[in-house]
Every structure is written in C-alpha cells, then in structure tokens.
Motif scaffolding. Structure first.
Motif: not given
Length: 456
Positions: A260-261, A273-279, A288-289
C-alpha cells in the motif's frame, strides 16, 4: 540500430539480462544461474565473482552488437544483502546469505542496547531480528569480526554494488535502505539512532534518489548508469507511475507481498503484527506492506493433494472455478487444512479432507488460502480509502484465486497483470525521463478486468 535501456535483474536463483526499447518493449533477453558457493562457516551464498564476470561479459557483448545502441543501464536485485569493500574497492567478505543464522547472544546484546524490541521493530518497519535485516549484519561483523570491520571503506547493498562495478562510485539509495534493514527510522525519516551510535553511517555512502543516474564514458561509449533498485520497490514503480488513483498491489509468488504505497499511517502500531513490514518508494516515502508465505504453502498442499487423489502433479493447473462446488463448500464451511509454513488461528491441528475428489479438495484449499490473503489485504489497507486492487505474479492466472478474491473484494475494482518483467521494467523506468500514461499497464502488462461472480 535500436535505442535500448539495459537491465540486469538479479534474483537468488536466476540472473537475467534485458534490453527494452523506448516503448518499454522487451527486445532481448538472456539468463543464467550459478551454483552457490559456501562462506567461511559452510553456509551457501552467492557466487559474487562469477556474477561479476557474467555481468561484464554480457554487457561487453551487447555493446559490440551492431543492432543495439545502449543508452542506459540499471540494476534490480533482491534485498537484505551487503557487499563490503576496502579502500581499493576490493570485496572483503562473502555475500552473506540472509538465511544465515547468527549467534542469539549477538541479537540479545543488540536488543539490550537498542530495544525494547517491539519499539525497534515498529520504528524500523521490520518483522524480526536476523540477517534478513541487513543492518544487523553490520553490527554482527563489527562485534564478531573487528579485524574485517576496520578494513571496510563502504558497505553497499547489492543493487548499488552492481552499479559500482560499472561506475566505481559508491552510493546508497532509498529502496535498498528501506527494505526491512533495521537501519532506517520511519518516524524520523533518517537513519536510526543506533546507526549513529555504532558509527555505521561512516561506511554507508551518500544517499541519493533512486532516479539518480551517472553519465559515463564506458569503453568509449557515452552511457547513463543507474544506481540500482530493490526488486520489490522496482516491481511497484510502473503501477505508481501509471495509475493515478489509490491502489493496493498484491505481488504473488513464493511470498505474497501486499503493498500500500498511499497510506497516511505506514507505521504498524500493533507489535503482534509480525508479517507487517515497510518498504520505501524511490523518493523515500514509506510503503506499508504485509507478507504471506502463500506460494510456498500452496506448493506443499498441492503435492499432498495430488498424492492423496492420485492425480498428475500438474493437474491443479487445469482446474477452473466451479460455482456449484464452491456453494457446497460454503454451505457448511469448516477449515480442513493444517499449514506448514503459515500460522492461522482457524487452522486445524491436523489436515482432514472430507471430500472424495480432487476438485472439491482444491476448491477448499483455495478458499482457505484466499481468506488468509484477504486478511493480509485488509491489514495493509487499514482505514485508508482504497478502491483498486492489482494482482500480479504467479497467482494472477490462477482461476480460483482471482475469482475468489474478486468475490470477497466486491467493493473494489480488481485487475490482474502479467508482469513477468516487473522488477526489470521498473529498473528501466526509474532512470527514464519518459512519463507513463494510464494505458501503460494495458499495453505492457496485459491488464485484465475482473467482475465478481453472480451469487445464485
């Protein structure tokens, strides 16, 4: 002669080389794969020397080809990988694989100094602490291999190292820094305070925009050379440049990454939220990813179902969505699968398939997997008003996956794209001055619209 942009697209398995014309059409491609070598601990890693030799050989051959006029070159690669150079530009260590395990006492020591862990993971957009965070690799080398660390002039992420091979200029750029490295503080929009305290900023080169290119005379030819780009951010770029309204992109494969850019709230507040990351986008804005080990789980379960029902291992590729089967499954829906690479509160303690044919079991599998994908999409959208959903990668041509997603996302416009060139094309676009219009995805990515099936 055709004017072209050259791109090296380096994955962990396949190393690809593309030429794109001025309309971003692929006019040439070649690829190779290398056997991995081992680092000093016997852990498998990239054969950096073989890769470098191949890069130079392929590029020299193309320069000498009479049918192509190379105007620019760029590089897209996987992330979480550093190349450490001494003052002479020589490589000091193996390219440590991000799957390599490091001593837990190092991680614990790091957390004790720069924790608490939850706060650190949130501000840096990471989901764990391991070599998957390339910043931790620098800490690990500094504190376990001090004699090597003292010799490091620059530490370059892999895309920037490939650029360095051709330019001799060491630079950093946003997409590699922002790829769950643990280096960047998204709340401050700067390197995290621990980077300065450990004085790692001294070996991290100047940060430039990913759109930066260097005009060089390469073997007598004037060529624009890009600084490289991280592959996930590269795959997102053509969408960002050509779609004017807010959207979410689900890039499917072994991992399904939902991006989600456009969110105003990129920092994840939920420490569970272990599977939430940032790029990061090429201009430094956060993305947000969420990640889901979708393709890996699919492969495991398909193998089991194929054996259970004694069908060919490729049989699943020919199964189309059947509304009547889906309705029967939904009538008294129960979760039946135990996942091996996923954790889900609804999964069973052990798999129990109550159907007597593959088609029913396959519809059940895809329904359960899509429900997990929906959760991943909802997590990344949050409260944002997003009405467009793009699906690319391996699952974009899976009939059940697309139809079920379209069904569960009825309030969104769903499109699939065939972006097998995704990250390579993004690398070419990032160093181009040419603007993309709304027709770009339809022309170059085989854009398809999907309408939810009618509920009977």
């Amino acid at each position: 002669m055709i004017n072209v942009t050259a791109v090296f697209d380096i994955g962990k398995t396949n190393k690809k080389f593309f030429l794109f014309d001025s309309d971003y059409k692929e006019v040439y491609k070649e690829y190779i794969s290398f056997d991995e070598i081992q680092d000093e601990d016997g852990h498998p890693t990239e054969n950096l020397k073989a890769l470098q030799e191949w890069l130079k050989k392929v590029f020299q051959n193309i320069l000498e080809a009479s049918e192509y006029n190379i105007q620019a070159i760029n590089f897209s690669t996987y992330g979480a990988s550093f190349v450490h150079l001494d003052e002479n530009g020589e490589v000091l260590t193996p390219l440590y694989n991000y799957t390599k395990q490091i001593d837990k006492c190092i991680v614990n020591e790091f957390v004790e100094k720069y924790g608490p862990r939850e706060d650190f993971l949130k501000t840096t957009g990471c989901f764990d602490l391991s070599l998957l965070n390339s910043g931790l690799q620098l800490y690990w080398i500094k504190h376990t291999k001090p004699e090597i660390f003292k010799k490091i002039k620059y530490s370059l992420h892999l895309p920037q190292y490939l650029s360095f091979i051709f330019t001799g200029i060491a630079l950093s750029e946003y997409t590699s820094i922002g790829c769950h490295t643990g280096l960047w503080d998204y709340t401050k929009k700067d390197y995290h305070s621990w980077v300065y305290k450990e004085e790692l900023h001294k070996i991290l080169p100047t940060i430039v925009s990913t759109e930066t290119s260097i005009n060089m005379n390469y073997n007598g030819k004037r060529i624009k050379i890009g600084v490289g780009i991280h592959d996930s951010s590269s795959a997102l770029l053509p969408y960002v440049r050509s779609v004017k309204k807010k959207f979410v992109l689900v890039s499917t494969g072994t991992w399904s990454i939902t991006l989600n850019p456009f969110t105003d709230h990129p920092i994840v507040e939920d420490s569970d939220a272990e599977d939430s990351i940032n790029y990061m986008r090429i201009n430094g804005k956060p993305v947000k990813a969420t990640r889901l080990f979708l393709g890996n789980e699919y492969k495991i379960q398909i193998d089991k179902l194929s054996k259970l029902f004694d069908v060919d291992e490729d049989y699943h590729r020919h199964v189309k969505f059947d509304y009547d089967i889906y309705s029967e499954i939904l009538h008294d829906f129960k979760h039946m699968f135990t996942w091996e690479g996923l954790i889900d509160q609804d999964m069973q303690k052990e798999t129990h398939i109550s159907y007597d044919n593959f088609e029913y079991a396959y519809h059940q599998l895809m329904t359960e997997l899509v429900l997990l994908q929906i959760k991943s999409i909802k997590d990344v959208i949050g409260d944002d008003d997003v009405k467009r959903l793009y699906i690319d990668g391996g699952f974009s041509d899976n009939d059940l996956f697309v139809k079920l997603l379209s069904h569960y996302c009825r309030n969104m416009k769903l499109r699939t794209t065939d972006s097998s060139l995704g990250s390579a094309l993004g690398a070419a676009i990032s160093i181009s001055d040419k603007k993309l219009n709304s027709k770009f995805l339809r022309k170059n990515y085989s854009l398809k619209k999907h309408v939810p099936f009618i509920i009977k």
